[in-house]
Design an enzyme around this catalytic site. Structure first.
Site, PDB file in Angstrom:
ATOM      1  N   ASP A 142     -10.600  53.460 -13.935  1.00 39.55           N
ATOM      2  CA  ASP A 142     -10.975  53.495 -12.614  1.00 39.55           C
ATOM      3  C   ASP A 142     -10.944  55.147 -12.299  1.00 39.55           C
ATOM      4  OD1 ASP A 142     -12.015  53.078  -9.947  1.00 39.55           O
ATOM      5  OD2 ASP A 142      -9.690  52.736  -9.561  1.00 39.55           O
ATOM      6  N   GLU A 144     -15.890  53.060 -14.970  1.00 39.55           N
ATOM      7  CA  GLU A 144     -16.841  52.765 -13.589  1.00 39.55           C
ATOM      8  C   GLU A 144     -17.922  53.805 -13.452  1.00 39.55           C
ATOM      9  OE1 GLU A 144     -15.157  50.698  -9.894  1.00 39.55           O
ATOM     10  OE2 GLU A 144     -15.410  52.821  -9.391  1.00 39.55           O
ATOM     11  N   ASP A 182      -5.172  50.693  -8.561  1.00 36.20           N
ATOM     12  CA  ASP A 182      -5.882  51.638  -9.281  1.00 36.20           C
ATOM     13  C   ASP A 182      -5.934  50.900 -10.739  1.00 36.20           C
ATOM     14  OD1 ASP A 182      -6.756  53.743  -7.552  1.00 36.20           O
ATOM     15  OD2 ASP A 182      -4.701  54.060  -7.341  1.00 36.20           O
TER      16      ASP A 182
END
Length: 190
Positions: free
Chosen positions: A8, A67, A139
């Site tokens: 991420d 992502e 996160d």
């Protein structure tokens, strides 16, 4: 068996999550965050690269999922996020890992069932899916969700491939039986 590293990306905090997939079974291997201090951007990117490289060395993943960049209202923030993301991807590519990208909405849809899920819902479902005793930080949970999404993508692809193979096999068997029946080798009993 696959070991999947999910990332991420962020210019200040980059979450990571590592899982092992064996068939349909997912096993948690580790997670955390690469945190950068209030430094200039090039130094933060250097720390992200070093951190991702260290994680790759430690866990030896064979797949890398990250992502995709989303549209941000602030152009400066979007550029910094893109640079952090690019840095993590370079670390993966330099370690010969295939890179897979997933939209945030798809990750939330896969893990929670709702594309507009919030971080708390993602944390809760990641905890359940991986059977963790404690919720991972936000996160890290997002990174684990990205890895889980990739694992589901692999499983779905295998299912489709097996379905195609089954269909092809059935078609070949049907053609063979029709040929043999038309030549009088088989008689259908009804």
């Amino acid at each position: 068996m696959s070991i999947i590293l999910g990332i991420d990306p962020g210019s200040r905090v980059t979450g990571y999550g590592v899982i092992r997939q064996t068939g349909k079974h997912l096993e948690y291997l580790g997670s955390g965050a690469i945190r950068t201090q209030v430094e200039d951007l090039p130094t933060r990117l250097k720390r992200i690269y070093a951190g991702v490289t260290e994680i790759i060395t430690q866990f030896q993943p064979n797949m890398f999922a990250i992502e995709q960049v989303f549209m941000a209202k602030n152009a400066d923030s979007a550029l910094k996020l893109g640079q952090a993301r690019g840095t993590a991807i370079v670390a993966a590519v330099n370690n010969d890992l295939p890179v897979f990208e997933y939209a945030a909405r798809l990750v939330k849809q896969t893990v929670v069932g709702i594309g507009s899920a919030d971080k708390v819902q993602v944390q809760e479902m990641v905890t359940r899916i991986l059977k963790l005793s404690d919720k991972p930080q936000a996160d890290a949970a997002d990174a684990l969700a990205i890895a889980i999404t990739h694992a589901h993508s692999i499983q779905h692809s295998l299912h489709i491939a097996n379905s195609v193979k089954m269909t092809e096999t059935q078609e070949k068997m049907t053609a063979l039986l029709k040929t043999r029946y038309s030549r009088g080798r088989f008689r259908l009993k009804i």
